[in-house]
Design a protein around this motif. Structure first.
Motif, short mmCIF file in Angstrom:
data_model
loop_
_atom_site.label_atom_id
_atom_site.label_comp_id
_atom_site.label_asym_id
_atom_site.label_seq_id
_atom_site.Cartn_x
_atom_site.Cartn_y
_atom_site.Cartn_z
N THR A 1 -3.06 -1.27 -8.32
CA THR A 1 -2.54 -1.67 -7.29
C THR A 1 -1.75 -2.62 -7.59
O THR A 1 -1.07 -2.92 -7.26
N VAL A 2 -3.07 -4.15 -6.76
CA VAL A 2 -2.24 -4.75 -6.31
C VAL A 2 -1.76 -5.45 -7.57
O VAL A 2 -0.98 -6.06 -7.51
N MET A 3 -2.45 -5.49 -8.60
CA MET A 3 -2.61 -6.23 -10.09
C MET A 3 -0.75 -5.83 -10.33
O MET A 3 -0.16 -6.51 -10.82
N ALA A 4 -0.37 -4.45 -10.31
CA ALA A 4 0.95 -3.55 -10.36
C ALA A 4 1.68 -4.28 -9.87
O ALA A 4 3.01 -4.45 -10.32
N ARG A 5 2.18 -3.95 -8.23
CA ARG A 5 2.61 -5.10 -7.44
C ARG A 5 2.72 -6.43 -7.37
O ARG A 5 4.26 -6.92 -7.45
N VAL B 1 8.51 -2.36 -5.52
CA VAL B 1 7.52 -3.43 -4.84
C VAL B 1 7.24 -2.51 -3.30
O VAL B 1 6.19 -2.62 -2.46
N ALA B 2 8.54 -1.96 -2.76
CA ALA B 2 8.55 -1.13 -0.97
C ALA B 2 7.11 -0.45 -1.29
O ALA B 2 6.58 -0.42 -0.19
N LEU C 1 5.22 -6.89 -10.63
CA LEU C 1 6.63 -6.28 -10.26
C LEU C 1 7.42 -7.25 -9.51
O LEU C 1 8.53 -7.74 -9.47
N VAL C 2 6.66 -8.15 -8.75
CA VAL C 2 7.38 -8.95 -7.39
C VAL C 2 8.13 -10.04 -8.91
O VAL C 2 8.67 -11.06 -8.67
N ARG C 3 6.64 -10.86 -9.65
CA ARG C 3 7.23 -11.53 -11.19
C ARG C 3 8.55 -11.36 -11.48
O ARG C 3 8.91 -12.10 -12.26
#
Length: 192
Positions: free
Chosen positions: A177-181, A156-157, A184-186
């Motif tokens: 990339t936004v979707m991956a981030r 995430v970082a 991962l936050v979820r």
């Protein structure tokens, strides 16, 4: 025919400048360490790391041709050329180096963009690419520190760093990339 470890290393090292090969060696070493720490397969992680940038220094028209002729993710052609080598690299790993392991191929394919539902192998190779010892960019030490306790937090970082840089430069952000981030936050929120 799949290459031996030594033959693979020898062949891939010829596909890039020496400086990028040093980066690849760092990614290989880091991927092995992360795999051992987080329960991944060190040999497969090293194999994916060895091949992750195999096509990075190929001429962009050669990369475009491979994407178009083999019907690989045509949407990539609408985004930054820096993303192309990952898709082309996975194709080359399979067709020229005989890699049949879908997780290894996907780790190569998604090492620059990430994706929703990243596998352990995806996370290891992507994070190793961010934090290998030769990397030096603002925030890399924080990403390394987070990686010591969580693949997801480190990624995430890393994605935040990439997205911030692209926003600063008024560049288009690849949606995956936004979707991956966000995915991962979820995952991190669910594990709190």
């Amino acid at each position: 025919m799949e290459y031996s470890r030594e033959a693979l290393i020898k062949s891939v090292s010829t596909q890039m400048p020496e400086k990028r090969w040093k980066h690849t060696l760092g990614v290989m070493e880091t991927a092995v360490k992360l795999a051992k720490k987080y329960g991944g397969d060190p040999e497969r992680a090293e194999q994916a790391a060895t091949l992750h940038d195999v096509a990075k220094y190929w001429p962009v028209e050669r990369q475009r041709g491979i994407i178009e002729q083999n019907h690989l993710s045509p949407e990539l052609l609408s985004y930054d050329k820096q993303l192309w080598h990952a898709e082309v690299g996975a194709f080359v790993a399979e067709t020229e180096y005989g890699i049949k392991d879908a997780e290894v191929l996907d780790a190569i394919r998604y090492h620059t963009s990430g994706r929703e539902g990243m596998t352990l192998m995806d996370k290891i190779v992507c994070l190793a690419d961010y934090i290998e010892p030769g990397r030096d960019f603002p925030g890399v030490d924080r990403i390394r520190k987070l990686a010591k306790s969580s693949l997801e937090a480190g990624l995430v970082a890393g994605f935040d760093s990439t997205i911030s840089l692209l926003l600063e430069k008024r560049k288009i952000v690849f949606p995956l990339t936004v979707m991956a981030r966000n995915d991962l936050v979820r995952v991190l929120e669910e594990n709190e």
